[in-house]
Every structure is written in structure tokens, then in C-alpha cells.
Motif scaffolding. Structure first.
Motif, mmCIF file in Angstrom:
data_model
loop_
_atom_site.group_PDB
_atom_site.id
_atom_site.type_symbol
_atom_site.label_atom_id
_atom_site.label_comp_id
_atom_site.label_asym_id
_atom_site.label_seq_id
_atom_site.Cartn_x
_atom_site.Cartn_y
_atom_site.Cartn_z
ATOM 1 N N ARG A 85 15.476 5.550 13.653
ATOM 2 C CA ARG A 85 14.646 5.025 12.568
ATOM 3 C C ARG A 85 13.236 4.723 13.043
ATOM 4 O O ARG A 85 12.266 4.956 12.321
ATOM 5 C CB ARG A 85 15.287 3.780 11.948
ATOM 6 N N ASN A 86 13.111 4.247 14.275
ATOM 7 C CA ASN A 86 11.775 3.942 14.775
ATOM 8 C C ASN A 86 11.001 5.226 15.107
ATOM 9 O O ASN A 86 9.786 5.293 14.927
ATOM 10 C CB ASN A 86 11.855 3.028 16.000
ATOM 11 N N ILE A 87 11.715 6.231 15.583
ATOM 12 C CA ILE A 87 11.064 7.516 15.841
ATOM 13 C C ILE A 87 10.565 8.088 14.521
ATOM 14 O O ILE A 87 9.442 8.586 14.420
ATOM 15 C CB ILE A 87 12.031 8.518 16.519
ATOM 16 N N GLN A 88 11.404 8.006 13.484
ATOM 17 C CA GLN A 88 11.005 8.458 12.154
ATOM 18 C C GLN A 88 9.706 7.814 11.710
ATOM 19 O O GLN A 88 8.778 8.482 11.283
ATOM 20 C CB GLN A 88 12.062 8.024 11.122
ATOM 21 N N ASN A 89 9.694 6.495 11.772
ATOM 22 C CA ASN A 89 8.512 5.778 11.302
ATOM 23 C C ASN A 89 7.284 6.132 12.128
ATOM 24 O O ASN A 89 6.185 6.297 11.595
ATOM 25 C CB ASN A 89 8.762 4.264 11.323
ATOM 26 N N LEU A 90 7.474 6.283 13.439
ATOM 27 C CA LEU A 90 6.356 6.628 14.316
ATOM 28 C C LEU A 90 5.790 7.998 13.938
ATOM 29 O O LEU A 90 4.582 8.157 13.754
ATOM 30 C CB LEU A 90 6.843 6.672 15.775
ATOM 31 N N VAL A 91 6.686 8.967 13.789
ATOM 32 C CA VAL A 91 6.242 10.327 13.493
ATOM 33 C C VAL A 91 5.577 10.405 12.120
ATOM 34 O O VAL A 91 4.538 11.052 11.962
ATOM 35 C CB VAL A 91 7.429 11.308 13.574
ATOM 36 N N THR A 123 8.001 -8.217 19.505
ATOM 37 C CA THR A 123 8.973 -7.465 18.714
ATOM 38 C C THR A 123 8.453 -7.295 17.302
ATOM 39 O O THR A 123 8.094 -8.263 16.649
ATOM 40 C CB THR A 123 10.320 -8.216 18.669
ATOM 41 N N LEU A 124 8.415 -6.077 16.843
ATOM 42 C CA LEU A 124 7.959 -5.831 15.473
ATOM 43 C C LEU A 124 9.160 -5.742 14.538
ATOM 44 O O LEU A 124 10.011 -6.587 14.544
ATOM 45 C CB LEU A 124 7.102 -4.566 15.426
ATOM 46 N N ARG A 125 9.253 -4.706 13.783
ATOM 47 C CA ARG A 125 10.294 -4.528 12.781
ATOM 48 C C ARG A 125 11.711 -4.817 13.296
ATOM 49 O O ARG A 125 12.537 -5.381 12.628
ATOM 50 C CB ARG A 125 10.179 -3.095 12.271
ATOM 51 N N ASN A 126 12.011 -4.378 14.506
ATOM 52 C CA ASN A 126 13.328 -4.660 15.080
ATOM 53 C C ASN A 126 13.197 -4.637 16.600
ATOM 54 O O ASN A 126 12.152 -4.245 17.131
ATOM 55 C CB ASN A 126 14.372 -3.629 14.608
ATOM 56 N N THR A 127 14.242 -5.044 17.324
ATOM 57 C CA THR A 127 14.107 -5.188 18.787
ATOM 58 C C THR A 127 13.866 -3.862 19.499
ATOM 59 O O THR A 127 13.499 -3.839 20.662
ATOM 60 C CB THR A 127 15.360 -5.828 19.405
ATOM 61 N N ASP A 178 0.812 -1.221 0.000
ATOM 62 C CA ASP A 178 0.000 0.000 0.000
ATOM 63 C C ASP A 178 0.838 1.259 0.000
ATOM 64 O O ASP A 178 0.496 2.226 0.692
ATOM 65 C CB ASP A 178 -0.896 0.066 1.257
ATOM 66 N N ASP A 179 1.918 1.248 -0.731
ATOM 67 C CA ASP A 179 2.756 2.451 -0.823
ATOM 68 C C ASP A 179 3.219 2.964 0.530
ATOM 69 O O ASP A 179 3.332 4.170 0.733
ATOM 70 C CB ASP A 179 1.998 3.572 -1.555
ATOM 71 N N GLU A 180 3.449 2.045 1.449
ATOM 72 C CA GLU A 180 3.980 2.443 2.743
ATOM 73 C C GLU A 180 5.480 2.256 2.711
ATOM 74 O O GLU A 180 5.965 1.166 2.445
ATOM 75 C CB GLU A 180 3.419 1.529 3.849
ATOM 76 N N TYR A 181 6.218 3.304 2.956
ATOM 77 C CA TYR A 181 7.673 3.200 2.965
ATOM 78 C C TYR A 181 8.152 3.413 4.378
ATOM 79 O O TYR A 181 7.857 4.430 4.990
ATOM 80 C CB TYR A 181 8.278 4.249 2.022
ATOM 81 N N GLU A 182 8.867 2.427 4.903
ATOM 82 C CA GLU A 182 9.332 2.556 6.280
ATOM 83 C C GLU A 182 10.841 2.696 6.326
ATOM 84 O O GLU A 182 11.550 2.012 5.593
ATOM 85 C CB GLU A 182 8.928 1.322 7.080
ATOM 86 N N CYS A 183 11.282 3.551 7.226
ATOM 87 C CA CYS A 183 12.710 3.775 7.369
ATOM 88 C C CYS A 183 13.346 2.573 8.070
ATOM 89 O O CYS A 183 12.945 2.199 9.158
ATOM 90 C CB CYS A 183 12.906 5.044 8.181
ATOM 91 N N LEU A 184 14.344 1.973 7.438
ATOM 92 C CA LEU A 184 15.022 0.821 8.029
ATOM 93 C C LEU A 184 16.295 1.217 8.750
ATOM 94 O O LEU A 184 16.704 0.576 9.707
ATOM 95 C CB LEU A 184 15.431 -0.178 6.941
ATOM 96 N N ALA A 185 16.960 2.215 8.217
ATOM 97 C CA ALA A 185 18.224 2.613 8.829
ATOM 98 C C ALA A 185 18.576 4.037 8.439
ATOM 99 O O ALA A 185 18.232 4.489 7.351
ATOM 100 C CB ALA A 185 19.342 1.681 8.380
ATOM 101 N N VAL A 186 19.246 4.704 9.368
ATOM 102 C CA VAL A 186 19.732 6.053 9.116
ATOM 103 C C VAL A 186 21.207 6.021 9.464
ATOM 104 O O VAL A 186 21.562 5.753 10.603
ATOM 105 C CB VAL A 186 19.006 7.071 10.020
ATOM 106 N N MET A 187 22.060 6.219 8.480
ATOM 107 C CA MET A 187 23.487 6.062 8.741
ATOM 108 C C MET A 187 24.240 7.359 8.513
ATOM 109 O O MET A 187 24.430 7.784 7.376
ATOM 110 C CB MET A 187 24.045 4.964 7.834
#
Lengths: 333, 469
Positions: B363-369, B335-339, A133-142
């Protein structure tokens, strides 16, 4: 032949990026005029099929097609990345990826199409997962680089990411235990690394820089025959070739053709060069020949070059002179 | 920017350049009419020279920095380092030289996460460590050493109450739910600078344990002891530098007495530096019990739930009982996407009535917001922490020894945390007494004043001078 196959005009300001769809039937260009333009071939000529004039509120810096060819991602100085559904002629923006602190410089899709990477002047590289459903989730911020990150590109088959930065380095990332991190840093360039490109195998990486050189990097797996040390059991990358003396200004983009193995570079001296590896070359010390030079390819800096993925020898270039040019280099292969 | 949470580092991503070059904070200079300086070079012209105007030294305070998003905080870093262990040493030294009657009363509050970090480093048991630390600081001149868990009880109780109120008005107030935890300053600063007025209404108004401690020390305790707040120097020991920014907020400044509720925050790594500098082998130092006026006991006690304070846990259990009359004890976190992203739910008659989450790390704060912005957040309460793995992995916790991974160290600290004797927030009688005697009961003005706070969004000032290429 030093004249272009065709010159595409329409952009009202500099063209930052040119990108082909996976089928090689559509050329997408973007630039400072906030627009994204879609070009396709009608008969013998390429024509403008679609103009998304307010794709973003600021310069559109980069566009990239997903491997399935249905979705287009655009990265902008307005700090967002838009996702466009291109299944029908009615192109619609279905998602906006927010989070970067300032200008987004590049966006890249993974080979599987399930991951997206973005990078920004905020020095960070983000990895996103494409959900339903066009949901993009952030996996990592480096935030691994110490300066503006100019380019990100995924490996041609694996979930390995490479980034190039104003801090003169190239970093390679992969995922382990739910988290993405840097596993290798490539130092060697003496100035900003503007662009990078994997070859078709993913075992070689080409980089171009403000230091006017192109470097070719080779991957060495743990247990390699050459005896190259692989600390932490991670693959090591070594610079096996440097092409210098060919460019007079910063080299802004580099493209490595998956069909022919040719490397094209676009430069601030308005020239496009094409290099090819000598066939009998030693893998650990390859030699590249300059096989074509197009002086004054454009009348200003050439910002982007891209090989058509299905038609060998077809190259697109975009420039500060606001034009896009198509080149037919089939005769040199 | 060592010591800060990853979240703060990410929002403030500019180079380190001295504030004098980069600071765009307009410094007000009093314009005095009249005095000009006329100098004319070389040639024989007029040579009227009045006194060159004396300008006041331009000062930028930490608060100016927090309020302005322009130069992104290389200045912040410089100023924050002024609120450090060097400062504490200096204050103690100065204090020791004063006559008895002139001296400040020096109070130190220890956070459990810092104690555990130091205990792990010196291979000590938690209780032993806290007593040795008390002994050490007292030898430097600190008069009273408390732990912050007593204060944390108030934070937990207030958060519980606040949640019930918000949950009950969720149908009439779209910004009531989800309620987002407020005790992590890295999260708060990020929210204020990046998401502004959109997200602030969701954030709990409950103060963090550090700041509750500040109020307790400088008001309740000061009154009990018959000392004015400006005669107390209150330092805390915390697991991150973000807490230094929290202590410096305007809202936590007592204007009447011109004193901060928390004067100085030092961190776990700074305590380590102090011990090295003073050449102390902590395990063999003298012990001193915790002072009990504002401590959870003469031995440290804790609360059930996460090692970052247990907010989600305690609010959930209280809500389950209060709203649905369900007794919950051990919560099953999924646990969802990550621990660092987990959730727990309460089902009543097949319907999910409570859905809580833990969201740690950027990253989890980002997704939440982002989900919240799109109206797609399914949660009623989220315990938001800026650091992956929570406060035990704070930006200024002591680094693991060679060969030990950060993950392993966190696991070890978590085990140690769970071994601290627990008391439920509701069952602490001392706390109940404080509510009635000091605060005048459950929802009084004083409760609001001392146990709650507010937030304001910080406008991003994009001046050309502020942009770093």
C-alpha cells in the motif's frame, strides 16, 4: 402491475449498474458503451440530464455516489476508478484511482464518506482514504479471495466491509491497528456470489448467487443470547435463511430497501422478484415471502436493481437489453 | 505462492495451472524444409511415411518467464522451486562423489536476516547461530561460508555516492530525484512489470548485497584463489523467494564463463526444512567460524540503520555531511500514515534540504508511485521494500511459534539485529583495499560493471490465452 413505470433508453450496449444518489433525485447508469448516464425527473418523467460518453476507455461496470451526494465514483474494466465532482452541472473528473491489475468490478463508499472500497478480477479488495484536495490514498490491499471479486459494499453505519467473489465466498473486513483484514468468511453458496446487500441495521446481509439461491446471513455478537460461538471475540455470521426454487438462472443483483425492508433480486432469467420478511418471524429463522414477480421485466439478463433511498417502492433496473427501467411498487407496501 | 513478498503475489495473481497449458511464450521451432509426413488413413491410398519430424524438447527457462508477463508465473513458481535446497543437496552430493581435481568450490553467503530468523527459531544468540550454521553447511560439503554484510558495505557506499551525484543534478535532470532504493527484487520486478519506463529512471543502479557478493565471489575472490568462475558454485541464504528471481536475472549471468554470479538461493524456511530433514539440533552442532576472505569479520558485524540494510540511514548521514556539512548521528524518524511509512528531514537555515522516507509494503509503494506519477512526491530518497516491516519479515522467514504473533517475532528480530556490532561503511579498511586493488578506484569502469546494474520494463502481453477467468 407488471409494466414498468418508465423505460429509459439511450445506452448503446448492456447496462451493468444502476445507482441512485443519496437524495433519491438522480439515477445514474453505466455500461459497456463506456458511458455514464445521469437521469433526473422533470415533471412526471425521468429524462437524460447528462451523458459522460468517454468516462472510461472500457466498460464502466459500477457507479456509486458518496453519502454527501456531491461525488460520484465509477469503476471500469480499464482497471481504474474515476472520481467525479458533481457539485455543479459541470461534472469534472477530479481523480483517478490506479493500482488494480485488471478489471475493477465494483466501488463502494463508507457511511461516513471518508473511505472508498474497490474490488477487481485481480482477486484483491482495496480500501482507499478520501483526503483533502481530491487526494485518494491507498490504505490497504487485501488479496484474500482466491478468484475474481464481484462486489464490495460497506456496512450502513460502521467501517466494516463485505465482498463477494467467484470463489463462492463472502468475506467481511475491518480495521485494527492501522491495518485492514478479514475477520469472517461466509461459506455456503455453491457457486459465484454475484452480489450482497446489508439491511438497514447492518446486522443482516443478503447474498445472491449463480447457484440460483438467495441467502440471508445474521450477525451474532460475542456474548449473544443464542449461544453462537464467536471465535477470536469477533462477531460471527450464520446463514439463517435460504430462498431457493424461485430463480431459474444466476441471480446477478440484490437490493435491500432501507425504507421498507423489501428485498429485490434481478436474474439471468429476465425476471425481477421482490421478497419481504414475515413480520412475526424469529430472528434466527426468518421466513421471507415472495410478494411480487415481474416476468420478462426485461428482454435479457437483468444485471442490476436498486431501490430509491427516499421514495418507498421506487425501483430501478438495468439489463443486457441496453435499457433501464423504473418500477413503481408502492401498492405492495 | 508461499515465500514470495506480498507485492510479487499481487502483481502475479493468476491461478496455478501447469505451464504446458498456459504458457504463451512462443517457442521457436526450427523449421526444416522437406521432411513431411504423409499418412492416409485406412483406405488404400498413399502411404508415404518419412520419419516423423523429431522436435527438440521445448524448454522455457526462468529468464524467459521473467521477461514475459503473459502467463503470470505459475511457471515462475515451478521453475523457481528448482533453484532450491533440493538443488543444493544435489549439487553437494554430486560434488562429493567427484575426484578432488574435478570438484567445484562451493561457497555459501548468509544474509543477516536469515541468520536472525534461524537463531530465533532455535533460541540461539546471533554469533552462536552463525557459527553453527557454518559448521552444518561445511559438514554437507560447502567449502567456504561468508556473510553478506561485507558485500553490503559496497552497496551502501555506492548508494551514497550515487545519491550525491543525483542530488547535484536534480535541477537539470527531472528523473534524478527522488532516488529509490534498488536492493529489493520484489520491488524491482513489480516496478519493471507494472510501471515500466516511467519509474525505472528513479531507481538506484546500485546492486543489492546478494549480487555484489556474487561479483566478489566469482571475480575478485576467484582470481585471488586462481579458480575460474565456472568452477565455483555460489549459494546464498536469503529471507525471501524474490531473491531467487533476482539471482536468475540475465544481467547477473557471466557469459564468458557461462556461470551465474549467484547459482542458487535458498531461504530461511528451506534451511529449517534441511535441518529437520537431516535431524539436526542446531544448538548442539559443531561450530565453525566464518571464513574471513569476504566476510565482515570472523564474527558478523552490521551497519547502522534499518534491518533491511540501512540504506536511507546511511545515505542520509553521508549526504548531510557531504552536501551540507552537518554531522548527524541518531535519526528521528517520524511515522506517517502507518509504521511502514516513515520520514526524516534535514533543516538548514529553516529550509528542508533533505527529506527521506522508508516505504515498506504494497500500500505504501502504491501511494509513493502514484504520488510520483502526479509529480507530488516531496522526497529525495526512499528506501522501498516490498514486505511490511522489511526484510526481517520476508516472505520466506521462519514462521513464529504457536501463540507468538508475527508482529512480536519481528520486534524480537529487530532487537537482535540492533545488538549486532556495528561498523560504519566508510570505516572498513578491507573495503577500501578492494576498491583500489580490485576495482581500480572510485568511479572506474569496473565499479560500474561489478557494483551497478540496470533495469528494463516488461511489456504486458495480453493474449487471449493468458487471460484466466
Amino acid at each position: 402491475m407488471t409494466t414498468a413505470l418508465q423505460t429509459l433508453t439511450g445506452h448503446k450496449d448492456r447496462v451493468w449498474n444502476v445507482s441512485w444518489n443519496p437524495q433519491g433525485t438522480i439515477l445514474t447508469t453505466c455500461g459497456t458503451d463506456h458511458s455514464i448516464r445521469i437521469w433526473a425527473k422533470e415533471g412526471d418523467t425521468w429524462t437524460s440530464k447528462n451523458v459522460m460518453s468517454d468516462a472510461h476507455s472500457r466498460t464502466v461496470r459500477c457507479v456509486a455516489w458518496s453519502p454527501c451526494g456531491n461525488t460520484l465514483a465509477s469503476a471500469s474494466f480499464d482497471a481504474t476508478v474515476n472520481i467525479w465532482d458533481c457539485k455543479t452541472a459541470d461534472i469534472e473528473c477530479v481523480a483517478t484511482l490506479e493500482g488494480h491489475d485488471n478489471e475493477v468490478k465494483c466501488v463502494s463508499w463508507s457511511a461516513s464518506g471518508s473511505l472508498l472500497a474497490t474490488c477487481s478480477r485481480d482477486k484483491s479488495v482495496w480500501v482507499w482514504e478520501v483526503g483533502e484536495d481530491d487526494e485518494y490514498e491507498c490504505l490497504a490491499v487485501m488479496p484474500s479471495h482466491t478468484q475474481d471479486v464481484k462486489k464490495v459494499t460497506f456496512h450502513p453505519s460502521l467501517d466494516i466491509l463485505a465482498s463477494a467473489s467467484y470463489d463462492n465466498s463472502i468475506k467481511l473486513y475491518k480495521e485494527s491497528n492501522d491495518d485492514w483484514s478479514v475477520f469472517c468468511t461466509l461459506n455456503g453458496h455453491e457457486s459465484t456470489v454475484w452480489s450482497i446487500a446489508f439491511d438497514g441495521s447492518g446486522q443482516r446481509l443478503a447474498s445472491c448467487s449463480d447457484d440460483r439461491t438467495v441467502k440471508i446471513w445474521q450477525e451474532y455478537q460475542p456474548g449473544n443470547n443464542e449461544g453462537i460461538a464467536t471465535p477470536n471475540n469477533e462477531p460471527a455470521w450464520k446463514c439463517v435463511c435460504t430462498l431457493s426454487g424461485f430463480h431459474n438462472r444466476a441471480i446477478y443483483d440484490i437490493a435491500w430497501c432501507r425504507l421498507t425492508g423489501a428485498i429485490a433480486t434481478s436474474c439471468g432469467d429476465d425476471v425481477i422478484h421482490v421478497f419481504k420478511e414475515q413480520p412475526q418471524a424469529d430472528k434466527n429463522a426468518p421466513m421471507f415471502d415472495l410478494i411480487l414477480t415481474i416476468p420478462q421485466a426485461h428482454t435479457d439478463d437483468v444485471n442490476s436493481v436498486s431501490w430509491n433511498p427516499t421514495v418507498a417502492g421506487l425501483l430501478a433496473s438495468g439489463s443486457d437489453d441496453c435499457t433501464v427501467k423504473l418500477w413503481d411498487f408502492t401498492h405492495i407496501f | 505462492m508461499a515465500g514470495f513478498s506480498g507485492v510479487l503475489k499481487l502483481t502475479d495473481l493468476d491461478d496455478f495451472i501447469a505451464p504446458s497449458q498456459e504458457c504463451i511464450k512462443p517457442v521457436k521451432v526450427e523449421q526444416k524444409a522437406g521432411r513431411g509426413v504423409i499418412r492416409i488413413d485406412d483406405s488404400d491410398g498413399l502411404d508415404v511415411m518419412a520419419e516423423p519430424p523429431k522436435y527438440e524438447k521445448a524448454k522455457i527457462t526462468l529468464n524467459d518467464c521473467l521477461a514475459c508477463s503473459g502467463c503470470i508465473t505459475s511457471a515462475e513458481v515451478v521453475l523457481v522451486s528448482q533453484q532450491s535446497h533440493d538443488e543444493l543437496y544435489r549439487i553437494l552430493e554430486e560434488n562429493n562423489k567427484k575426484v578432488e581435481s574435478e570438484r567445484l568450490v562451493v561457497v555459501l553467503s548468509l544474509s543477516p536476516q536469515s541468520v536472525l530468523s534461524i537463531a530465533a527459531k532455535y533460541s540461539m544468540e546471533t554469533d552462536e547461530c552463525i557459527q553453527k550454521l557454518a559448521g552444518y553447511f561445511k559438514s554437507l560439503g560447502v567449502n567456504y561460508v561468508f556473510d553478506t554484510n561485507f558485500a553490503r558495505t559496497f552497496s551502501l557506499l555506492e548508494a551514497q555516492k550515487e545519491f550525491i551525484t543525483r542530488y547535484k543534478e536534480k535541477d537539470s535532470n527531472p528523473k534524478a530525484i527522488p532516488m529509490l532504493a534498488s536492493t529489493c527484487p520484489g520491488w524491482i520486478c513489480y516496478a519493471e512489470k507494472t510501471h515500466g519506463s516511467y519509474i525505472l529512471p528513479y531507481i538506484s543502479s546500485t546492486k543489492s548485497p546478494q549480487q555484489v557478493m556474487g561479483s566478489l565471489v566469482k571475480d575478485l575472490w576467484a582470481t585471488q584463489k586462481g579458480i575460474t568462475p565456472d568452477k565455483i558454485y555460489h549459494a546464498t541464504v536469503m529471507p525471501c523467494f524474490d531473491k531467487k528471481l533476482e539471482a536468475a536475472r540475465d544481467d547477473f549471468y557471466n557469459e564468458v564463463y557461462s556461470t551465474r554470479e549467484v547459482d542458487c538461493v535458498i531461504t530461511s524456511v528451506e534451511v529449517e526444512q534441511m535441518l529437520i530433514r537431516d535431524d539436526i539440533t542446531l544448538p548442539s552442532f559443531n561450530s565453525s567460524p566464518l571464513d574471513t576472505d569476504l566476510s565482515s569479520g570472523s564474527m558478523i558485524t552490521s551497519h547502522p540503520g534499518s534491518a533491511s540494510g540501512g540504506y536511507a540511514h546511511n545515505v542520509f548521514i553521508h549526504a548531510a555531511k557531504e552536501l551540507f556539512d552537518k554531522d548527524q548521528d541518531k535519526l528521528e524518524w517520524k511515522t506517517l500514515r502507518n509504521t511502514d511509512f516513515r520520514e526524516v528531514t534535514l533543516q538548514v537555515n529553516g529550509e528542508t534540504v533533505l527529506r527521506f522516507a522508508l516505504a515498506y509494503g504494497f500500500r505504501n509503494i502504491q501511494n509513493l508511485v502514484q504520488k510520483l506519477k502526479r509529480g507530488k512526491s516531496p522526497y529525495h530518497y526512499v528506501e522501498v521494500m516490498a514486505c511490511p516491516s522489511g526484510c526481517l519479515n520476508g516472505g520466506a522467514q521462519i514462521r513464529p511459534e504457536n501463540g507468538v504473533s508475527a508482529k512480536d517475532l519481528v520486534t524480537k528480530l529487530e532487537e537482535a539485529y540492533e545488538n549486532i556490532p556495528i561498523s560504519n561503511p566508510e570505516s572498513e579498511s578491507k573495503v577500501a583495499t578492494v576498491y583500489t586493488e580490485w576495482l581500480g578506484g572510485g568511479d572506474s569502469e569496473k565499479v560500474k560493471k561489478f557494483l551497478h546494474t540496470q533495469y528494463k520494463s516488461i511489456e504486458k502481453t495480453t493474449s487471449a490465452l493468458g487471460i484466466k477467468w
